[in-house]
Design a protein around this motif. Structure first.
Motif, short mmCIF file in Angstrom:
data_model
loop_
_atom_site.label_atom_id
_atom_site.label_comp_id
_atom_site.label_asym_id
_atom_site.label_seq_id
_atom_site.Cartn_x
_atom_site.Cartn_y
_atom_site.Cartn_z
N VAL A 132 89.10 45.07 -39.28
CA VAL A 132 90.15 45.12 -38.32
C VAL A 132 91.53 45.32 -39.34
O VAL A 132 91.49 44.57 -39.97
CB VAL A 132 90.38 43.68 -37.70
CG1 VAL A 132 91.60 43.55 -36.89
CG2 VAL A 132 89.05 43.25 -36.84
N ASN A 133 91.97 46.41 -39.28
CA ASN A 133 93.24 46.99 -39.99
C ASN A 133 92.58 46.81 -41.63
O ASN A 133 91.43 47.50 -41.59
CB ASN A 133 94.51 45.98 -39.94
CG ASN A 133 94.81 45.98 -38.49
OD1 ASN A 133 94.74 46.96 -37.62
ND2 ASN A 133 95.34 44.87 -38.24
N ASP A 134 93.01 46.26 -42.19
CA ASP A 134 92.43 46.27 -43.89
C ASP A 134 91.61 44.94 -44.02
O ASP A 134 91.55 44.62 -45.15
CB ASP A 134 93.68 46.50 -44.80
CG ASP A 134 94.62 45.56 -44.58
OD1 ASP A 134 94.68 44.54 -43.93
OD2 ASP A 134 95.25 45.51 -45.86
N ALA A 135 91.29 44.23 -42.87
CA ALA A 135 90.46 43.15 -43.17
C ALA A 135 89.07 43.41 -42.48
O ALA A 135 89.01 44.22 -41.71
CB ALA A 135 90.98 41.98 -42.59
N THR A 136 88.15 42.30 -43.00
CA THR A 136 86.84 42.29 -42.14
C THR A 136 86.61 40.99 -41.77
O THR A 136 87.08 39.97 -42.32
CB THR A 136 85.77 42.91 -43.13
OG1 THR A 136 85.50 41.66 -44.24
CG2 THR A 136 85.83 43.98 -43.95
N VAL A 137 86.03 41.01 -40.54
CA VAL A 137 85.67 39.78 -39.91
C VAL A 137 84.14 39.74 -39.71
O VAL A 137 83.54 40.73 -38.99
CB VAL A 137 86.28 39.64 -38.54
CG1 VAL A 137 85.90 38.42 -37.85
CG2 VAL A 137 87.88 39.68 -38.71
N LYS A 138 83.53 38.64 -40.62
CA LYS A 138 82.30 38.65 -40.07
C LYS A 138 81.96 37.57 -38.83
O LYS A 138 82.12 36.41 -39.05
CB LYS A 138 81.37 38.19 -41.61
CG LYS A 138 79.80 37.90 -41.32
CD LYS A 138 79.14 37.49 -42.48
CE LYS A 138 77.83 37.55 -42.50
NZ LYS A 138 77.31 36.65 -43.57
N PHE A 139 81.48 37.90 -37.97
CA PHE A 139 81.01 37.15 -36.70
C PHE A 139 79.84 36.43 -37.01
O PHE A 139 78.68 37.16 -37.21
CB PHE A 139 80.92 38.12 -35.50
CG PHE A 139 82.65 38.23 -34.82
CD1 PHE A 139 83.32 37.30 -34.49
CD2 PHE A 139 82.95 39.35 -34.54
CE1 PHE A 139 84.44 37.22 -34.00
CE2 PHE A 139 84.20 39.53 -34.06
CZ PHE A 139 85.02 38.50 -33.82
N GLU A 140 79.67 35.15 -36.91
CA GLU A 140 78.26 34.57 -36.87
C GLU A 140 78.22 34.05 -35.32
O GLU A 140 78.73 33.21 -34.82
CB GLU A 140 78.62 33.24 -37.87
CG GLU A 140 78.70 33.84 -39.13
CD GLU A 140 79.04 33.08 -40.15
OE1 GLU A 140 79.66 31.70 -39.74
OE2 GLU A 140 79.28 33.14 -41.48
N ILE A 141 77.20 34.92 -34.77
CA ILE A 141 77.29 34.62 -33.41
C ILE A 141 76.03 33.76 -32.71
O ILE A 141 75.10 33.94 -33.40
CB ILE A 141 77.20 36.00 -32.69
CG1 ILE A 141 78.26 36.97 -33.04
CG2 ILE A 141 77.02 35.96 -31.09
CD1 ILE A 141 77.83 38.54 -32.76
N TRP A 142 76.34 32.70 -31.99
CA TRP A 142 75.42 31.99 -31.18
C TRP A 142 75.31 32.38 -29.90
O TRP A 142 76.39 32.02 -29.07
CB TRP A 142 75.80 30.46 -31.63
CG TRP A 142 75.46 29.96 -32.76
CD1 TRP A 142 76.21 29.77 -34.03
CD2 TRP A 142 74.11 29.62 -33.23
NE1 TRP A 142 75.61 29.31 -35.00
CE2 TRP A 142 74.27 28.97 -34.79
CE3 TRP A 142 72.77 29.70 -32.76
CZ2 TRP A 142 73.16 28.90 -35.49
CZ3 TRP A 142 71.65 29.52 -33.64
CH2 TRP A 142 71.96 28.77 -35.10
N ASP A 143 74.26 32.86 -29.48
CA ASP A 143 74.12 33.33 -28.05
C ASP A 143 73.28 32.16 -27.37
O ASP A 143 71.97 31.97 -27.99
CB ASP A 143 73.04 34.75 -28.48
CG ASP A 143 72.62 35.08 -26.99
OD1 ASP A 143 73.33 34.68 -25.66
OD2 ASP A 143 71.56 35.75 -26.86
N THR A 144 73.72 31.36 -26.59
CA THR A 144 73.26 30.28 -26.16
C THR A 144 72.40 30.63 -24.88
O THR A 144 72.67 31.75 -24.19
CB THR A 144 74.20 29.12 -25.61
OG1 THR A 144 75.12 29.67 -24.55
CG2 THR A 144 74.94 28.77 -26.82
N ALA A 145 71.54 29.73 -24.21
CA ALA A 145 70.78 29.80 -23.32
C ALA A 145 71.12 30.00 -21.89
O ALA A 145 71.02 30.79 -20.89
CB ALA A 145 69.50 28.85 -23.15
N GLY A 146 72.21 29.03 -21.58
CA GLY A 146 72.87 29.10 -20.13
C GLY A 146 72.14 28.17 -19.26
O GLY A 146 72.90 27.59 -18.52
N GLN A 147 70.90 28.01 -19.33
CA GLN A 147 70.41 26.82 -18.26
C GLN A 147 70.84 25.29 -18.43
O GLN A 147 71.03 24.93 -19.61
CB GLN A 147 68.94 26.71 -18.20
CG GLN A 147 68.06 28.15 -17.91
CD GLN A 147 67.64 28.84 -19.39
OE1 GLN A 147 68.46 29.01 -20.22
NE2 GLN A 147 66.28 29.07 -19.22
#
Ligand code: GDP
Ligand code: MG
Length: 170
Positions: A50-65
């Motif tokens: 993003v522009n001259d930076a980097t963003v490392k997303f640590e993504i938690w994908d939850t179940a939803g039930q």
């Protein structure tokens, strides 16, 4: 100057809304018609420039039930960002999304960047939730709103990119 940021991001929303599909599209550029439902939660990471930076997303994908609901705070606590996903062809999923918004407002990190994603935007002929209704709700609640399609890829990268831009910089 340049900076690198690690950001914990959680996806919340009804089972079947397309959380895993959004992550799969974002991380691997793929889509599965028969995406397996998530057990508990799944972890992914993806880095964005993003522009001259980097963003490392640590993504938690939850179940939803509902039966996994008690685990959700483990994933949203300490998260820098959340994506609350509903399916534009399901009013129930929109109702469920609003419940997640309320829960995050009560229990979540107050500085969290929160997005509302109306997914399955390709299913226009089955639409039950208008973009106007969702946008108005998002504005009232200080959320960033986008309609997405994990199937066609519409707005998926943009969603994560907009979140990355809104994250506070150190
Ligand atoms: P989750 O339970 O929220 O993780 O939902 P999934 O990602 O498992 O998706 C549930 C079902 O919806 C799967 O059959 C997907 O193929 C389908 N799906 C997910 N996203 C989309 C989309 O944008 N458009 C369409 N038409 N189907 C989708
Ligand atoms: Mg899933």
């Amino acid at each position: 100057g340049s900076s690198n940021l690690n950001a914990k991001l959680v996806l919340l929303g009804d089972m079947g809304a397309g959380k895993s599909s959004l992550v799969l599209r974002f991380v691997k550029g793929q889509f599965l018609e028969f995406q397996e439902s998530t057990i508990g939660a799944a972890f992914f990471s993806q880095t964005l420039a993003v522009n001259d930076a980097t963003v490392k997303f640590e993504i938690w994908d939850t179940a939803g039930q509902e039966r996994y609901h008690s685990l959700a705070p483990m994933y949203y606590r300490g998260a820098a960002a959340a994506i609350i996903v509903y399916d534009i062809s399901s009013t129930d999923s929109f109702t469920r999304a609003k419940k997640w918004v309320q829960e995050l407002q009560k229990q979540g990190n107050p500085n969290m960047v929160t997005a509302l994603a109306g997914n399955k935007a390709d299913l226009e002929d089955k639409r039950k939730v208008t973009a106007e209704e969702a946008r108005a709700y998002a504005e009232e609640n200080g959320l960033f709103f986008m309609e997405t399609s994990a199937k066609t890829a519409a707005n998926v990268n943009d969603l994560f990119y907009e979140i990355a831009k809104k994250l506070p910089r150190a």
